[in-house]
Design a protein around this motif. Structure first.
Motif: not given
Length: 348
Positions: A39, A45-47, A49, A73, A81, A92, A95-96, A111, A113
């Protein structure tokens, strides 16, 4: 109120920075079902980051519906996402920023985003724009955290929800100049899509711009009664150019592998109907957000020096389409996704 002030007032902005360390992935590959979701994008879309110190998405009352506490979120619960992952039969992706949380966490993809970001730099270079997000992905790819096979069995989700336009106007851009700026944004997005495409993912889903003129930041000027048509006309121009760019990319690669997710149509349908397609959810005042700041300059999640809440939350987030000034509730996202699900699953 001048139109430029109006436009600036409705975009989602958060001052955010990235962080993190590295892990190595557990690889799965199958020719049939997609095994991973990657993502790129912004707050739609961010979960998780965004650094905790920098965004309201880590403060109460965000996350009250899911997972029950703030978790990064920009909603009371799940975001786009989560719904795309679920329809792929995947968990899911991590997150990066949390990529060092163990190998197991990496198996469903990642992810990249960041809430508030765009294709260009949006906030004084504090946020990784989409090019940088793709660089993060490429670094993991080069370090064999993910393999060619992982990517070839993956689906990519890309969201762009308007932060470039807010930044443009904040930096002194004019409404007249937007007509020339919109093609620049879409051209850069198309370059990003081409670059992602070169990694060889099975499918790429790119979100069309939602009706920005219907976000509560705009509709508060009419007591949440009507959308701003001028804004939505500009959005339709963006979406027209995006469709043309995607058609060109699909033609170029002779693979019909990039799909435009029509958030504009889906948002509009839900807002007009005041419910989801199954009629199970009712949004009585769909343009009015559940969580609102109670003073000038206050927003959902704001507190004063003593920790006193400077916002109010509606009694039932499920009855609101919008959570805050820019983002849908979990129920809102579910209604939006329900409209898109069948065409998206056919594409997958």
């Amino acid at each position: 109120m001048e139109l430029s002030t109006l436009i600036v007032s409705f975009f989602c902005f958060c001052s955010l920075i990235t962080s993190g360390a590295l892990g190595s992935a557990h690889h799965h590959h199958s020719r049939g079902h997609p095994t991973k979701l990657f993502v790129f994008g912004d707050s739609y879309a961010d979960t998780g980051n965004v650094r905790k110190a920098l965004a309201n998405s880590w403060k109460a009352p965000y996350g009250i519906t899911f997972p029950g506490k703030p978790a990064g979120r920009f909603s009371d619960g799940r975001v786009l996402t989560d719904y795309v992952a679920k329809s792929l039969g995947l968990k899911t992706p991590v997150a990066y920023a949390w990529r060092d949380a163990g190998v197991k966490k990496l198996r469903y993809g990642m992810n990249f985003a960041f809430g508030g970001s765009g294709v260009f730099d949006t906030l004084a270079d504090l946020l990784p724009n989409m090019t940088t997000q793709i660089d993060f992905f490429e670094n993991l790819f080069n370090e064999s955290v993910y393999t060619k096979w992982d990517v070839q069995s993956s689906v990519v989700l890309v969201t762009l929800s308007g932060n470039d336009y807010a930044a443009y106007l904040e930096k002194g851009g004019t409404i007249q100049g937007l007509q020339g700026f919109i093609p620049r944004v879409v051209n850069q997005l198309a370059l990003n899509l081409r670059r992602i495409s070169e990694f060889g993912p099975r499918k790429i889903v790119v979100a069309a711009l939602q009706p920005l003129g219907c976000l509560p930041r705009m509709t508060q000027l009419t007591s949440f009664q009507q959308c701003n048509d001028t804004e939505n006309t500009a959005v339709q121009f963006h979406n027209l150019l995006l469709r043309q760019a995607v058609a060109g990319l699909n033609n170029e690669t002779r693979r019909n592998h990039i799909f435009v997710l029509d958030l504009y149509d889906s948002f509009t349908t839900v807002l007009d109907r005041k419910n989801d397609t199954k009629g199970k959810l009712k949004f009585e005042s769909p343009l009015k957000p559940c969580c609102v700041g109670t003073c000038a300059g206050c927003s959902c999640g704001s507190v004063d020096a003593k920790g006193t809440k400077l916002y109010t939350v509606c009694s039932d987030p499920k009855s609101s389409f919008f959570w805050d000034s820019s983002h849908p509730t979990q129920a809102g996202w579910r209604a939006v996704y329900t409209n898109l699900k069948s065409t998206l699953e056919q594409f997958f």
